[in-house]
Design a protein around this motif. Structure first.
Motif, PDB file in Angstrom:
ATOM      1  N   GLY A 478       0.825  -1.218   0.000  1.00  0.00           N
ATOM      2  CA  GLY A 478       0.000   0.000   0.000  1.00  0.00           C
ATOM      3  C   GLY A 478       0.846   1.248   0.000  1.00  0.00           C
ATOM      4  O   GLY A 478       0.545   2.233  -0.713  1.00  0.00           O
ATOM      5  N   ILE A 479       1.920   1.230   0.786  1.00  0.00           N
ATOM      6  CA  ILE A 479       2.815   2.395   0.828  1.00  0.00           C
ATOM      7  C   ILE A 479       3.506   2.575  -0.523  1.00  0.00           C
ATOM      8  O   ILE A 479       3.630   3.701  -1.039  1.00  0.00           O
ATOM      9  CB  ILE A 479       3.853   2.218   1.957  1.00  0.00           C
ATOM     10  N   LEU A 480       3.960   1.473  -1.120  1.00  0.00           N
ATOM     11  CA  LEU A 480       4.673   1.566  -2.388  1.00  0.00           C
ATOM     12  C   LEU A 480       3.794   2.130  -3.494  1.00  0.00           C
ATOM     13  O   LEU A 480       4.249   2.916  -4.335  1.00  0.00           O
ATOM     14  CB  LEU A 480       5.196   0.180  -2.796  1.00  0.00           C
ATOM     15  N   ARG A 481       2.534   1.711  -3.522  1.00  0.00           N
ATOM     16  CA  ARG A 481       1.656   2.147  -4.609  1.00  0.00           C
ATOM     17  C   ARG A 481       1.264   3.621  -4.476  1.00  0.00           C
ATOM     18  O   ARG A 481       0.793   4.224  -5.445  1.00  0.00           O
ATOM     19  CB  ARG A 481       0.425   1.262  -4.651  1.00  0.00           C
ATOM     20  N   ASN A 482       1.447   4.188  -3.316  1.00  0.00           N
ATOM     21  CA  ASN A 482       1.167   5.606  -3.113  1.00  0.00           C
ATOM     22  C   ASN A 482       2.424   6.462  -3.264  1.00  0.00           C
ATOM     23  O   ASN A 482       2.354   7.683  -3.175  1.00  0.00           O
ATOM     24  CB  ASN A 482       0.541   5.839  -1.740  1.00  0.00           C
ATOM     25  N   GLU A 483       3.557   5.821  -3.440  1.00  0.00           N
ATOM     26  CA  GLU A 483       4.824   6.548  -3.565  1.00  0.00           C
ATOM     27  C   GLU A 483       5.054   6.921  -5.038  1.00  0.00           C
ATOM     28  O   GLU A 483       5.026   6.054  -5.925  1.00  0.00           O
ATOM     29  CB  GLU A 483       5.975   5.680  -3.048  1.00  0.00           C
ATOM     30  N   GLN A 484       5.333   8.204  -5.292  1.00  0.00           N
ATOM     31  CA  GLN A 484       5.480   8.705  -6.655  1.00  0.00           C
ATOM     32  C   GLN A 484       6.934   8.869  -7.080  1.00  0.00           C
ATOM     33  O   GLN A 484       7.219   9.116  -8.250  1.00  0.00           O
ATOM     34  CB  GLN A 484       4.760  10.051  -6.789  1.00  0.00           C
ATOM     35  N   SER A 485       7.861   8.733  -6.159  1.00  0.00           N
ATOM     36  CA  SER A 485       9.273   8.952  -6.488  1.00  0.00           C
ATOM     37  C   SER A 485       9.787   7.841  -7.402  1.00  0.00           C
ATOM     38  O   SER A 485       9.299   6.719  -7.386  1.00  0.00           O
ATOM     39  CB  SER A 485      10.098   8.989  -5.199  1.00  0.00           C
ATOM     40  N   SER A 486      10.796   8.165  -8.189  1.00  0.00           N
ATOM     41  CA  SER A 486      11.463   7.182  -9.048  1.00  0.00           C
ATOM     42  C   SER A 486      12.842   6.817  -8.515  1.00  0.00           C
ATOM     43  O   SER A 486      13.554   6.015  -9.134  1.00  0.00           O
ATOM     44  CB  SER A 486      11.592   7.720 -10.474  1.00  0.00           C
TER      45      SER A 486
END
Length: 599
Positions: A478-486
């Motif tokens: 859930g945290i990863l899918r909300n993270e926009q950084s590359s």
């Protein structure tokens, strides 16, 4: 002078009294005046010995004070006309369980030895009649019996055996002994039938854990039940077993009781899911000591009276202590197993009544039916526990099926959380294999596409296994899918910040890689096994696993390659049958193979 002659005449008459036997073709009771003397002298077997000074014992009504050591009985018999060479036999009746072993003399000649005075001086013969062959070539004979008596109370009086002794031809004597055994068997037949009938559930309980590994309480209950059955058969009809003496029976009872105590402790601990405590060990040891002492005290030695009734009462007390420690004090058990407690308490209460009555109250109705009461109580307790344990087992199986369905649902949800593969034709092809150790696992991977055409690959592992680890995987995804950084480093830092305080003392390892269109690969690592590029391990800086500290920065390593392989520690730590780890070297060697081949 007249008084002297009268006394002399009386003594001569007493010494000369003879039992007249009317017929030898049916057992003739040796009822009459016997002579008895404490002590030991080989001359007392001589038919010419004057035994007029010995005590008179009128059989079958007489009684002799019990004593210790050697003792002699003598009687004269006159036999009827019978064919020369007709085989005759003496039947020495059954006596109480004591320490008797005796020799029978016929006209001064040793006719038979029962027990052996120097072989079984203590321990006692089983209370059954014995047959001794005697020569049939005379009509007048003196029967002398030399015996050894142990200190064990009034039940050891040998006159109890003489009251049912008889003489006759060998065939009717043998038939009378067979009749005695038949009547003895009939008197305990109900107890034996109930005991043998309980063998079936005992064997069933013992064998059930072979295919029900999750139900050890059945095995321990079967072990205890088998011990109780053996004890009841030993007590009810030891004469029917291939055992000669009470000493062998007593030690057999001790061994069976020791096994039963082990079964009782194991059953209580397994059924109530309790830990063994010091009072449990002390109670088990005390019950063993009680039966050991009872075994020593009842084999006839000059020790204070401590019978198996005393030991059994002590055992009931110890069983109650064990039940209190393992069953009654177990938190939350009383509310879930009320009927089980009622059954155990009722069984223990009946044991207290039976053995307490044998020592303290002496109520004849209870005393006469003590064995039947104990056997019936064992029968009822067994079937009650069988029903209750089966009901409990059914509830547990239903609960396991429910949990299995929930785990299957959790596995489906977890599989949905794992990202789908990118479309074919992308500049990097992905070949994943995910094999959890159980329905759900703590390993995870994610493949995320970015707007600039780069691709993020994350492979992680949550410490621990099962549902708890799977729930933490859900949080991480859930945290990863909300993270926009590359940036792999920033992604791991954000993931660490989100997981901090949620791991419950555990941690999460993770390796994050960004594949650019230019062909370069940026990798950041948080305590996870490093990836492999074209068959070589990528040298990355392994940072702190996620969730341990709140603010952690993760360095990035830039590399390039045509084939990258990411694994969890399940590959490196795989074991063969010799418990040898697969290891990093073998993992590196197979890193160029397909994911399915590696798995």
């Amino acid at each position: 002078m007249r008084a002297f002659l009268l006394l002399t005449l009386t003594g001569a008459i007493a010494a000369a009294q003879t039992i007249e036997v009317k017929s030898l073709f049916q057992t003739a009771p040796l009822a009459g005046v016997w002579k008895h003397q404490m002590g030991d002298d080989p001359r007392w077997a001589d038919p010419a010995f004057d035994d007029s000074a010995w005590a008179n014992v009128q059989m079958p009504e007489g009684a002799v004070q019990p004593g210790d050591g050697s003792s002699w009985y003598r009687v004269r018999v006159h036999l009827p006309e019978h064919p020369p060479g007709e085989p005759l036999a003496l039947r020495i009746g059954a006596f109480g369980r004591g320490g008797q072993a005796y020799e029978v003399f016929w006209n001064g000649q040793l006719a038979g030895v029962v027990g052996g005075l120097d072989v079984i001086p203590w321990g006692g013969l089983l209370p059954a009649p014995k047959a001794v062959d005697v020569p049939g070539d005379t009509r007048d004979a003196v029967i002398a019996i030399r015996l050894r008596i142990s200190k064990s109370g009034a039940t050891n009086r040998f006159d109890q055996a003489l009251r049912t002794s008889s003489i006759g031809a060998r065939q009717p004597i043998g038939f009378s002994i067979e009749t005695w055994h038949s009547e003895r068997l009939q008197s305990v037949l109900l107890q034996l039938v109930m005991g043998v009938s309980l063998m079936i559930p005992a064997v069933f309980f013992l064998m059930l854990p072979l295919w029900r590994r999750d139900a050890p309480e059945y095995f321990w209950f079967g072990l205890w039940l088998l011990s109780a059955i053996v004890n009841r058969i030993l007590v009810a009809y030891p004469e029917g077993l291939a055992v000669r003496t009470n000493l062998a029976v007593n030690w057999s009872i001790f061994l069976a009781t020791a096994i039963g105590i082990l079964g009782w402790v194991g059953f209580q601990a397994a059924f109530f899911r309790s830990r063994l405590t010091r009072p449990v060990w002390c109670a088990a040891a005390a019950s063993l000591i009680a039966f050991f002492v009872a075994t020593l005290f009842t084999i006839g030695r000059n020790l204070p009276t401590f019978t198996f009734n005393h030991a059994s009462l002590a055992l009931a007390c110890c069983q109650s202590i064990i039940y209190y420690e393992l069953g009654w004090r177990t938190p939350g058990v009383r509310e879930r197993a009320g009927a089980v407690h009622v059954a155990i308490l009722a069984y223990l209460a009946l044991n207290f009544v039976v053995f307490g009555n044998s020592i303290v109250w002496s109520v004849e109705a209870i005393r006469s039916q003590a064995t039947v009461i104990r056997t019936v109580s064992l029968l009822l307790f067994t079937f009650a526990m069988a029903i209750l344990m089966n009901q409990r087992s059914a509830r547990l199986m239903s609960e396991r099926r429910r949990l299995a369905r929930e785990m299957e649902s959790a596995a489906e949800i977890q599989s949905l959380l794992l990202t789908s593969l990118p479309a074919a034709g992308s500049f990097y092809q992905v070949d994943p294999v995910y094999l959890p150790a159980s329905e759900v696992g703590g390993d995870f991977f994610q493949i995320l596409e970015r707007a600039d055409g780069s691709r993020l690959v994350l492979v992680g592992d949550v410490s621990g296994k099962g549902l708890k680890a799977a729930m933490l995987v859900s949080v991480a995804i859930g945290i990863l899918r909300n993270e926009q950084s590359s940036s792999p480093g920033q992604i791991l830092s954000a993931l660490n910040h989100g997981l901090f305080g949620l791991t419950g003392g555990g941690f999460v390892t993770c390796c994050c890689a960004r594949f650019d269109l230019a062909g370069t690969v940026a990798i950041a690592n948080a305590g996870h096994p490093a990836p492999y590029a074209d068959g070589r391990e990528v040298d990355t800086e392994s940072g702190l696993p996620l969730g341990i500290a709140e603010d952690v920065e993760y360095a990035e390593t830039v590399t390039a390659g045509a084939r990258f392989t990411f694994v969890s520690d399940g590959v490196v730590e795989a074991e063969n049958t010799a418990r040898e780890l697969f290891g990093f070297d073998r993992t590196r060697e197979i890193s160029t193979k397909s994911a399915q081949e590696i798995a």
